[in-house]
Design a protein around this motif. Structure first.
Motif, PDB file in Angstrom:
ATOM      1  N   GLU A   1      67.044 -49.216  64.661  1.00 33.65           N
ATOM      2  CA  GLU A   1      66.701 -50.572  64.238  1.00 33.65           C
ATOM      3  C   GLU A   1      65.552 -50.523  63.257  1.00 33.65           C
ATOM      4  OE1 GLU A   1      65.659 -52.441  67.932  1.00 33.65           O
ATOM      5  OE2 GLU A   1      63.755 -51.392  68.088  1.00 33.65           O
ATOM      6  N   ASN A   2      65.349 -51.634  62.538  1.00 37.33           N
ATOM      7  CA  ASN A   2      64.173 -51.727  61.678  1.00 37.33           C
ATOM      8  C   ASN A   2      62.961 -52.134  62.509  1.00 37.33           C
ATOM      9  OD1 ASN A   2      64.737 -54.419  62.137  1.00 37.33           O
ATOM     10  ND2 ASN A   2      65.367 -54.866  60.043  1.00 37.33           N
ATOM     11  N   THR A   3      61.806 -52.222  61.859  1.00 34.58           N
ATOM     12  CA  THR A   3      60.547 -52.427  62.590  1.00 34.58           C
ATOM     13  C   THR A   3      60.565 -53.686  63.432  1.00 34.58           C
ATOM     14  OG1 THR A   3      59.365 -51.290  60.811  1.00 34.58           O
ATOM     15  CG2 THR A   3      58.049 -52.584  62.349  1.00 34.58           C
ATOM     16  N   GLU A   4      61.094 -54.771  62.887  1.00 35.02           N
ATOM     17  CA  GLU A   4      61.100 -56.047  63.598  1.00 35.02           C
ATOM     18  C   GLU A   4      62.267 -56.193  64.561  1.00 35.02           C
ATOM     19  OE1 GLU A   4      58.601 -58.153  63.428  1.00 35.02           O
ATOM     20  OE2 GLU A   4      57.641 -56.714  62.078  1.00 35.02           O
ATOM     21  N   GLY A   5      63.198 -55.261  64.507  1.00 38.16           N
ATOM     22  CA  GLY A   5      64.355 -55.348  65.386  1.00 38.16           C
ATOM     23  C   GLY A   5      65.381 -56.368  64.947  1.00 38.16           C
ATOM     24  N   THR A   6      65.298 -56.845  63.702  1.00 30.84           N
ATOM     25  CA  THR A   6      66.248 -57.863  63.234  1.00 30.84           C
ATOM     26  C   THR A   6      67.586 -57.263  62.845  1.00 30.84           C
ATOM     27  OG1 THR A   6      65.296 -57.668  61.015  1.00 30.84           O
ATOM     28  CG2 THR A   6      64.437 -59.422  62.427  1.00 30.84           C
ATOM     29  N   SER A   7      67.617 -55.960  62.566  1.00 30.46           N
ATOM     30  CA  SER A   7      68.866 -55.251  62.288  1.00 30.46           C
ATOM     31  C   SER A   7      68.994 -54.095  63.270  1.00 30.46           C
ATOM     32  CB  SER A   7      68.886 -54.709  60.851  1.00 30.46           C
ATOM     33  OG  SER A   7      68.944 -55.755  59.908  1.00 30.46           O
ATOM     34  N   VAL A   8      70.085 -54.059  63.996  1.00 34.22           N
ATOM     35  CA  VAL A   8      70.330 -52.983  64.948  1.00 34.22           C
ATOM     36  C   VAL A   8      71.614 -52.278  64.534  1.00 34.22           C
ATOM     37  CG1 VAL A   8      71.494 -54.585  66.548  1.00 34.22           C
ATOM     38  CG2 VAL A   8      70.686 -52.369  67.373  1.00 34.22           C
ATOM     39  N   VAL A   9      71.557 -50.946  64.476  1.00 29.25           N
ATOM     40  CA  VAL A   9      72.695 -50.133  64.047  1.00 29.25           C
ATOM     41  C   VAL A   9      73.105 -49.243  65.219  1.00 29.25           C
ATOM     42  CG1 VAL A   9      73.534 -48.485  62.334  1.00 29.25           C
ATOM     43  CG2 VAL A   9      71.782 -50.159  61.695  1.00 29.25           C
ATOM     44  N   PHE A  10      74.402 -49.175  65.492  1.00 28.17           N
ATOM     45  CA  PHE A  10      74.866 -48.379  66.622  1.00 28.17           C
ATOM     46  C   PHE A  10      76.195 -47.721  66.286  1.00 28.17           C
ATOM     47  CE2 PHE A  10      76.376 -52.681  67.160  1.00 28.17           C
ATOM     48  CZ  PHE A  10      77.692 -52.557  67.594  1.00 28.17           C
ATOM     49  N   ASP A  11      76.413 -46.552  66.898  1.00 24.31           N
ATOM     50  CA  ASP A  11      77.642 -45.780  66.714  1.00 24.31           C
ATOM     51  C   ASP A  11      78.403 -45.799  68.025  1.00 24.31           C
ATOM     52  OD1 ASP A  11      79.629 -43.901  66.306  1.00 24.31           O
ATOM     53  OD2 ASP A  11      78.295 -42.190  66.528  1.00 24.31           O
TER      54      ASP A  11
ATOM     55  N   MET B   1      65.168 -54.788  55.197  1.00 25.08           N
ATOM     56  CA  MET B   1      66.221 -55.625  54.632  1.00 25.08           C
ATOM     57  C   MET B   1      67.579 -55.336  55.268  1.00 25.08           C
ATOM     58  SD  MET B   1      64.478 -57.405  52.599  1.00 25.08           S
ATOM     59  CE  MET B   1      65.820 -58.278  51.794  1.00 25.08           C
ATOM     60  N   GLY B   2      67.609 -54.379  56.161  1.00 18.17           N
ATOM     61  CA  GLY B   2      68.872 -54.010  56.794  1.00 18.17           C
ATOM     62  C   GLY B   2      69.650 -52.973  56.027  1.00 18.17           C
TER      63      GLY B   2
ATOM     64  N   TYR C   1      75.401 -41.316  53.148  1.00 17.87           N
ATOM     65  CA  TYR C   1      75.732 -42.628  52.599  1.00 17.87           C
ATOM     66  C   TYR C   1      74.511 -43.546  52.597  1.00 17.87           C
ATOM     67  CZ  TYR C   1      80.783 -41.686  52.943  1.00 17.87           C
ATOM     68  OH  TYR C   1      82.039 -41.177  52.788  1.00 17.87           O
ATOM     69  N   TYR C   2      74.559 -44.502  51.664  1.00 15.34           N
ATOM     70  CA  TYR C   2      73.564 -45.577  51.631  1.00 15.34           C
ATOM     71  C   TYR C   2      74.304 -46.904  51.710  1.00 15.34           C
ATOM     72  CZ  TYR C   2      69.935 -48.747  49.925  1.00 15.34           C
ATOM     73  OH  TYR C   2      69.029 -49.787  49.804  1.00 15.34           O
ATOM     74  N   TYR C   3      73.897 -47.757  52.651  1.00 16.89           N
ATOM     75  CA  TYR C   3      74.479 -49.092  52.786  1.00 16.89           C
ATOM     76  C   TYR C   3      73.516 -50.117  52.217  1.00 16.89           C
ATOM     77  CZ  TYR C   3      75.861 -53.520  54.913  1.00 16.89           C
ATOM     78  OH  TYR C   3      76.199 -54.838  55.118  1.00 16.89           O
ATOM     79  N   ASP C   4      73.979 -50.852  51.198  1.00 17.77           N
ATOM     80  CA  ASP C   4      73.205 -51.928  50.584  1.00 17.77           C
ATOM     81  C   ASP C   4      73.572 -53.225  51.293  1.00 17.77           C
ATOM     82  OD1 ASP C   4      72.456 -54.120  48.826  1.00 17.77           O
ATOM     83  OD2 ASP C   4      72.054 -52.591  47.302  1.00 17.77           O
TER      84      ASP C   4
END
Length: 840
Positions: free
Chosen positions: A314-324, A370-371, A395-398
């Protein structure tokens, strides 16, 4: 003035129109540059054994280091006949051939073009027999080559000729067990194979084994059905022990919401002509989390039943969470209610045995505010422009523009499991878009913007490298143990750590981002006679700036082994008794990190449900939008593509552990590898693909006829160890010669590996007696230490005894198995044996 206004108006109008046209052209260009991943195209091969489809083989597009592709074993009868079925999947084939090679691939045994086969349009059936050029009961590598006219696709399996295996009976047993788990009434016939006890976890369907309850093994109250047929994958099959896997899909049936699951079963059986014994059964179950049918309820992402420990970033604020989840990568922006599937080889339109092939992994490298996400896909590429390759794609996700871009692709020539072992040890992207990777005993720094590559360190075994859990800080030692290099991967700065008194230094690990290392003296007496394991009298902890945070030492106490779990350092310790010259164990000790391990804002939790028992979910930190928006980013192609080739080296003197068809790791000491394989009921392979050790694969009794003391009497000053080495290694004329070499500082292992005439040494320190008897059963003697610094040679065993060749009595005798176990255990279970029998 009026004309000036008109001219200005025309200029503005022209500028606006030009901008609109240019924007349209640019946007059209961007649209043309975005693509969807192409569908899988490669054929798939199934081998057949007695009419039973086994061993699904996937094609490789690149030339590989073939000896590391230890995937399946296809047994053959005395006629060496084989049958394979090629599912063409729409591909036109212009030729079919095969090669037979030694397992180390140095010797080409046979190369043959195949012409007689049946092609029904969608499938090709080929019957062929290998030539009389292979040895019975020896494994070889079979390479099947499909020619497409413009390229070759290669497929790999091991083959073994034997008339003792009876593979049909073994496969029928496994299929019968599998089928009956779906029928509780029929399953009563297999209940005798269960070993249900308190070791079994009956709270989850995610992981079920032989110790689970009958209810768990037969799927409890789950309403499920198989999706397709499970094809057996034969991993090991010798005269008595077999290791076989099944990989298949399940779908819920009659539930409110359909769910797909990936299931893997692992069987280990013992075959006798009278009956078959189930030694081990293990089953895992993982939900295929679908972007089209996500379960996001209130403040939870419900992942469902899973065995795997789901990694979340996740990012610092936890507003974006990424999981596999099951090799599909997702990002959820919990403040906006947007769920994006960033990567997956499978989806509703691409679901077959090729796209769901699990021989790859995904790792998140960074998530910004920014996610935007850096991530990598490593392993076998199921489809797309790298189809059939093994490698690493970064990879880079924009997030704002909702596209992904492959920054770099690195081909790899060994197995995907070895690649996984490396990149999971070290893979990190810093703020300057530099990616750091550990690959094939080297550390690389790759500029993702410019493509430049720098080798940070090379010829660096895994045992010399330690990494912080964050991967931001790493440290590695040199073989001379004179210095440790500490490197901050964010800044790219490094510094050397040396002992001010010139003593040896050893990297141990990290507590948080603080490095832990040990100090030892070369003059300290060996703990074990067969190796030079560092005995650390001091443990130090430093931060990345060089500030010493703690120094740990106690008089007469040495640390022999450590383990770190990020917040606690555990130390196994011994004390040196000068009067006897021996070490004795003392209580373990530990050092706690002052800072607690930081957690994530979005937390992984497990809850108990009525029908599915334990399910995994992500508890979100922020309020979830009432409506979830689903999106699948397209990929932006960069002109020309960006690939980086590296040299794959051979891991000489390395040992590899496999268990249940799964690669379990690389070890540099034979004893460590044998202990791991024994615990996992697996096998140990060396770098030339020779079997070093196999669980449960030995006869009930055996005695070696060869070793003897050559009628020499024990001279003054000659130790038992010298007598034993002289007995098992015929290159030494007398024990006196061996003793002089030992007195000069040589180890027993070095004397058994002195030159090509010597049998080579395997140091088995810490292994139990039952494990080392494997070698005696292969006609290889084992030297064992006994209390009082004595040594004997184990030259045989039966059901109740070991057979000992004893220099103290100059004779052979039997010693009870329990007494032998205690005897060798009191001496620390110190064994040394040969890589091959000097008496065959």
């Amino acid at each position: 003035m009026k004309q000036r206004i008109i001219r200005i108006s025309i200029f503005i109008f022209t500028f606006v129109i030009s901008t609109v046209i240019l924007s349209t052209i640019m946007n059209k260009g961007n649209t043309d540059m975005t693509v969807e991943m192409s569908a899988a195209t490669f054929p798939v091969i199934n081998m057949q054994v007695g009419g039973i489809a086994v061993n699904t083989l996937y094609g490789y597009a690149d030339e590989m280091q073939e000896k590391y592709l230890r995937e399946t074993l296809t047994p053959m009868g005395e006629d060496k006949a084989l049958r394979m079925e090629i599912q063409k999947n729409g591909m036109n084939l212009t030729g079919i051939s095969y090669e037979v090679r030694s397992l180390d691939t140095t010797r080409l045994v046979e190369k043959t073009e195949l012409f007689n086969y049946i092609d029904d349009g969608g499938k090709i059936t080929v019957d062929f027999s290998l030539k009389d050029l292979i040895d019975k009961d020896r494994e070889y590598l079979l390479v099947i080559v499909l020619n497409t006219g413009s390229s070759e696709i290669r497929y790999y399996t091991r083959v073994r000729e034997s008339d003792e295996l009876d593979p049909i009976a073994r496969l029928d047993f496994i299929r019968d067990f599998h089928d009956k788990t779906f029928d509780r009434e029929a399953a009563k016939n297999i209940v005798t194979y269960h070993e249900s006890n308190e070791e079994g976890d009956n709270s989850t369907y995610g992981h079920v084994d032989i110790h689970s309850s009958f209810y768990q093994i037969t799927w409890g109250d789950l309403k499920i059905k198989e999706r397709g047929e499970a094809v057996a994958q034969i991993y090991e099959m010798n005269d008595d022990i077999s290791s076989v896997g099944l990989f298949y899909n399940l779908k819920t049936d009659g539930e409110e919401e359909d769910e797909d699951y990936f299931v893997r079963e692992s069987y280990r059986i013992r075959y006798t002509p009278e009956r078959i014994y189930l030694l081990d059964f293990d089953r895992t179950m993982d939900r295929a989390f679908g972007v089209d049918t996500p379960q996001i309820v209130n403040d939870k992402i419900v992942l469902g039943i899973t065995d795997k420990e789901i990694g979340i970033s996740e990012n610092t604020e936890g507003t974006s969470v990424v999981f596999d989840q099951s090799n599909a990568l997702y990002e959820y922006k919990n403040s906006e209610g947007i769920l994006s599937r960033l990567f997956s080889f499978y989806d509703d339109q691409n679901w077959d045995i090729r796209t769901i092939n699990p021989r790859h992994g995904i790792k998140v490298l960074s998530v910004d505010e920014m996610g935007n996400v850096y991530f990598m896909v490593y392993g076998y590429m199921n489809r797309g422009r790298h189809e059939g390759g093994v490698g690493v794609s970064v990879y880079y996700y924009d997030s704002a523009r909702n596209f992904i871009e492959e920054k770099i692709y690195i081909p790899y020539k060994k197995s995907w499991e070895m690649l996984k072992e490396d990149v999971e040890l070290l893979s990190y992207v810093n703020r300057s878009s530099n990616v750091y990777l550990y690959l094939d005993q080297s550390i690389y720094c790759i500029d993702l913007d410019g493509g430049d590559e720098t080798v940070i360190a090379e010829d660096l075994g895994r045992d010399l490298l330690v990494c912080a859990k964050s991967n931001q800080v790493i440290a590695w030692g040199n073989k001379e143990m004179s210095a440790i290099t500490l490197m901050d991967l964010n800044s790219g700065k490094s510094r050397d750590i040396r002992d001010e008194k010139g003593r040896r230094v050893h990297p141990v690990g990290f507590l948080g981002d603080d490095v832990v290392y040990g100090i030892s003296d070369a003059s300290t007496p060996r703990l074990r006679v067969n190796d030079d394991t560092p005995l650390m009298h001091t443990i130090k902890i430093e931060d990345k700036n060089g500030t010493e945070l703690k120094s740990y030492s106690q008089d007469g106490i040495y640390v022999i082994e450590t383990s770190v779990n990020n917040v606690t350092l555990h130390m196994d310790r011994v004390r040196y008794i000068e009067a006897t010259g021996e070490y004795v164990s003392v209580a373990d000790d530990q050092i706690m990190d002052n800072e607690k391990e930081s957690g994530t804002k979005n937390n992984l939790t497990r809850v108990i449900t009525e029908n599915r028992e334990t399910v995994t979910q992500i508890a979100l930190v922020n309020t979830v939008s009432s409506k979830v928006k689903l999106q699948i980013p397209k990929e932006v192609l960069t002109e020309g593509g960006r690939s980086l080739n590296i040299n794959n080296t051979e891991n000489r003197n390395a040992f590899y552990v496999y268990a249940g068809g799964v690669f379990r790791g690389t070890w540099y000491e034979a004893g460590d590898a044998v202990k791991e394989a024994s615990e996992l009921s697996g096998v140990v392979i060396d770098d030339d693909q020779n079997y070093v050790w196999q669980k449960g694969s030995r006869t009930l009794r055996h005695e070696i006829k060869g070793p003897d003391f050559k009628d020499e009497t024990k001279e003054a000053g000659v130790t038992d160890m010298a007598m034993c080495i002289s007995a098992v290694c015929e290159k030494y004329d007398s024990a006196l010669v061996v003793q002089r070499l030992l007195d000069s500082g040589r180890t027993p292992a070095s004397l058994l590996s002195a030159d090509e005439d010597a049998p080579g040494a395997l140091v088995l320190s810490g292994c139990d007696l039952q494990s080392v008897l494997y070698y005696v059963g292969k006609d290889v003697p084992v030297i064992a230490l006994v209390p009082g610094k004595g040594a004997v040679v184990i030259v045989g065993y039966d059901e109740k005894n070991t057979i000992i060749l004893d220099p103290a009595t100059h004779s052979r005798y039997k010693k009870g198995m329990n007494d032998s176990t205690a005897w060798f255990g009191d001496a620390g279970n110190e064994f040394i044996t040969c890589q091959y029998s000097p008496f065959l």
